[in-house]
Scaffold this active site. Sequence first.
Site, PDB file in Angstrom:
ATOM      1  N   GLU A  35       0.856  -1.069   0.058  1.00 55.70           N
ATOM      2  CA  GLU A  35       0.085   0.004   0.026  1.00 55.70           C
ATOM      3  C   GLU A  35       1.042   1.261   0.124  1.00 55.70           C
ATOM      4  O   GLU A  35       1.785   1.260   0.818  1.00 55.70           O
ATOM      5  CB  GLU A  35      -0.935   0.067   1.287  1.00 55.70           C
ATOM      6  CG  GLU A  35      -1.769   1.240   1.311  1.00 55.70           C
ATOM      7  CD  GLU A  35      -2.825   1.181   2.319  1.00 55.70           C
ATOM      8  OE1 GLU A  35      -2.684   0.541   3.298  1.00 55.70           O
ATOM      9  OE2 GLU A  35      -3.571   2.352   2.433  1.00 55.70           O
ATOM     10  N   ARG A 260       5.202 -12.437  10.146  1.00 54.16           N
ATOM     11  CA  ARG A 260       5.706 -11.275  10.099  1.00 54.16           C
ATOM     12  C   ARG A 260       6.991 -11.113  10.432  1.00 54.16           C
ATOM     13  O   ARG A 260       7.368 -11.792  11.509  1.00 54.16           O
ATOM     14  CB  ARG A 260       4.758 -10.075  10.531  1.00 54.16           C
ATOM     15  CG  ARG A 260       3.590  -9.711   9.759  1.00 54.16           C
ATOM     16  CD  ARG A 260       3.048  -8.758  10.658  1.00 54.16           C
ATOM     17  NE  ARG A 260       3.378  -7.441  10.423  1.00 54.16           N
ATOM     18  CZ  ARG A 260       2.697  -6.498   9.349  1.00 54.16           C
ATOM     19  NH1 ARG A 260       1.874  -7.094   8.648  1.00 54.16           N
ATOM     20  NH2 ARG A 260       3.120  -5.184   9.276  1.00 54.16           N
ATOM     21  N   LYS A 270       4.292   0.952   9.342  1.00 50.27           N
ATOM     22  CA  LYS A 270       4.588   2.546   8.574  1.00 50.27           C
ATOM     23  C   LYS A 270       3.590   3.597   9.708  1.00 50.27           C
ATOM     24  O   LYS A 270       4.067   4.607   9.704  1.00 50.27           O
ATOM     25  CB  LYS A 270       3.758   2.399   7.356  1.00 50.27           C
ATOM     26  CG  LYS A 270       4.623   1.797   6.345  1.00 50.27           C
ATOM     27  CD  LYS A 270       3.890   1.590   5.008  1.00 50.27           C
ATOM     28  CE  LYS A 270       2.920   0.259   4.988  1.00 50.27           C
ATOM     29  NZ  LYS A 270       2.533  -0.047   3.600  1.00 50.27           N
TER      30      LYS A 270
HETATM   31  P1  ATP Z   1       2.586  -2.057   8.190  1.00 48.08           P
HETATM   32  O1  ATP Z   1       2.076  -2.516   9.279  1.00 48.08           O
HETATM   33  O2  ATP Z   1       4.200  -1.885   8.303  1.00 48.08           O
HETATM   34  O3  ATP Z   1       2.044  -0.657   7.455  1.00 48.08           O
HETATM   35  P2  ATP Z   1       1.352  -3.340   5.901  1.00 48.08           P
HETATM   36  O4  ATP Z   1       0.942  -5.004   5.865  1.00 48.08           O
HETATM   37  O5  ATP Z   1       0.069  -2.680   6.180  1.00 48.08           O
HETATM   38  O6  ATP Z   1       2.386  -3.102   6.892  1.00 48.08           O
HETATM   39  P3  ATP Z   1       1.500  -3.390   3.220  1.00 48.08           P
HETATM   40  O7  ATP Z   1       1.864  -2.297   2.386  1.00 48.08           O
HETATM   41  O8  ATP Z   1       0.032  -3.652   3.114  1.00 48.08           O
HETATM   42  O9  ATP Z   1       1.979  -2.999   4.479  1.00 48.08           O
HETATM   43  O10 ATP Z   1       2.382  -4.662   3.209  1.00 48.08           O
HETATM   44  C1  ATP Z   1       2.551  -5.308   1.670  1.00 48.08           C
HETATM   45  C2  ATP Z   1       3.143  -6.808   2.048  1.00 48.08           C
HETATM   46  O11 ATP Z   1       4.281  -6.661   2.742  1.00 48.08           O
HETATM   47  C3  ATP Z   1       1.958  -7.421   2.541  1.00 48.08           C
HETATM   48  O12 ATP Z   1       1.613  -8.703   1.955  1.00 48.08           O
HETATM   49  C4  ATP Z   1       2.216  -7.595   4.118  1.00 48.08           C
HETATM   50  O13 ATP Z   1       1.975  -9.054   4.343  1.00 48.08           O
HETATM   51  C5  ATP Z   1       4.010  -7.726   3.935  1.00 48.08           C
HETATM   52  N1  ATP Z   1       4.439  -7.286   5.042  1.00 48.08           N
HETATM   53  C6  ATP Z   1       4.445  -6.023   5.706  1.00 48.08           C
HETATM   54  N2  ATP Z   1       5.113  -5.985   6.992  1.00 48.08           N
HETATM   55  C7  ATP Z   1       5.540  -7.020   7.044  1.00 48.08           C
HETATM   56  C8  ATP Z   1       6.461  -7.737   7.943  1.00 48.08           C
HETATM   57  N3  ATP Z   1       6.997  -6.958   9.215  1.00 48.08           N
HETATM   58  N4  ATP Z   1       7.081  -9.012   7.673  1.00 48.08           N
HETATM   59  C9  ATP Z   1       6.732  -9.482   6.704  1.00 48.08           C
HETATM   60  N5  ATP Z   1       5.894  -9.256   5.686  1.00 48.08           N
HETATM   61  C10 ATP Z   1       5.401  -8.010   5.870  1.00 48.08           C
HETATM   62 MG    MG Z   2      -1.522  -3.083   4.740  1.00 53.56          MG
END
Ligand code: ATP
Ligand code: MG
Length: 565
Positions: A35, A260, A270
């Site tokens: 995102e 994760r 983020k």
């Molecule tokens: P954040 O909580 O940091 O904002 P998010 O999951 O909302 O992370 P996205 O941009 O939606 O961020 O993530 C894109 C991809 O990265 C998703 O498939 C998510 O599962 C993966 N991802 C995000 N954070 C992690 C992490 N700490 N470890 C492994 N995969 C991750």
């Molecule tokens: Mg997300």
Amino acid sequence: MSTAETTPKDFIRQAIEEDLASGRFDHVHTRFPPEPNGYLHIGHAKAISIDFGVAEEYGGLCNLRFDDTNPAKEEQQYVDQIIEDIRWLGYDWGDRLYYASDYFEQLYQWAEELIRKGKAYVCDLSPDEIRQYRGTLTEPGKDSPYRNRSVEENLDLFRRMRAGEFPDGARTLRAKIDMASPNMNLRDPVMYRILHREHQRTGNKWCIYPMYDYAHGQSDSIEGITHSLCSLEYEDHRPLYEWFLEALAIYAPRQIEFARLELNYTVLSKRRLLRLVNEGHVSGWDDPRMPTLAGLRRRGYTPEAIRDFCERVGVAKTNSIADIGLLEHCLRQDLNKRAPRRFGVLRPLKVVLLNYPEGLVEEMECINNPEDASAGTRLVPFSRELYIERDDYRQDPPRKWHRLAPGREVRLRYAYLITCVDAIYDENGQVVELHCTYDPATRGGDAPDGRKVKGTLHWVSAAHSVEAEVRLYDRLFAVPNPLDVAEGQDWIDNLNPNSLQVLMGCRLEPSLAAAPPGSIYQFERQGYFCVDSKDSSPARLVFNRAVSLRDTWAKIEQAQQQGEE
Ligand code: ATP
Ligand code: MG
């Protein structure tokens, strides 16, 4: 015995091999779906290494798809940065760069289809009321009073939502599933919300936007994704994704969840990283203390080190917290092989060689990298006035001190043995200059009479050295788990107040005057340093310490290897 063939495959690769063997899929096609609401961090690097890595391994493809369904939080600058960061990591999506917003029209048509099938309805409850009606984990929810609207009324209202007749929050489109489901995600989840907001790609074409949960599975379906790999928190959403795909009778990928990545001494979300930026606790998303890829890169991390780290952490089904020391270890391993060695004196103390001829300059041949013979040697000027590290001198040395002290002899690396004969102090009792003699018979660093000299110091010639600012970074947080705070306390209070120390007036060997931004060196005996890509210029050199030389993980690894033998 730890070759690729003997290492057991992780559960994702096992599942993929099963699917290929059973014929459920005859190829592998994955995607990475960020995102664009912030910079990528080291946790994303793990997801990227899995999504792209798995596709590569099985001769398949991996798409890059921006999940840009929320214009309130997303920005083009994040899109651009994410693209740059994934390229930098070394992955390639060919011409398969997609956006969920490319599918808005199709998603809308599918929503109408669900309405016509009696599987979606327009609801007039406010966001607060929706929350109240949803129930809790232990109590079932209540049906919305709008749940049984006719198909005609629903279609009419939904079309008017799209046409912009209603203000934000007035209505939603919801899936008609089960308000008593033990899975909260299935309690008539919202599919569309009204948001009069310009979108970075679709402009003002839309004033209703699909929720992530409604867009995600169908986007995968449209792209023909075979294995939709995501982190564990989406496990409970999988039944919802499957419900949409089944209700629409369209192609369904297989979703597999993995744990994760968490990292101690930092936060990886983020939302929290944005707070650090907005409140000025760091200089920006790319502050070298940030766990973002942009920050790590600026600090001096290499893609190789980050990929190695992701591999070592591996793929797991249960959450665990990785040690930031392992990340640092991976960087040292990589840079030890590749980084040219240089002399850099961080806290200079002047040394005058009383018996060295005034005006004489000798060129000392120095090895660029003992780990890599092809890196060759360089010449470093040596003269009567030098700088050494302030820490390398003690007036009152402790036991086992091998460095300089009154009357002691040390080796200046690649140069001569010198002996300290006098120290000059200022009015505060601070040593400001050392007077030493050198032994002309020891050029190269060895005494012809074989006398033992244990200490070896780095140095620069005072007149030839160049000045630099050096930024020493430490962990961003003072405690391993920053989010572990008592009630009423703020995780921000766990920030390490000493995470940045700026040293001015450092003296570096002259070859570093032309070091290009982003280039990385080992300053002997100090650590690895990267020319800052933002603030450094030939007129004002700025180096970031990527990592010190001290490595506790190397010891752990050694012990493990010895245990295996
Ligand atoms: P954040 O909580 O940091 O904002 P998010 O999951 O909302 O992370 P996205 O941009 O939606 O961020 O993530 C894109 C991809 O990265 C998703 O498939 C998510 O599962 C993966 N991802 C995000 N954070 C992690 C992490 N700490 N470890 C492994 N995969 C991750
Ligand atoms: Mg997300």
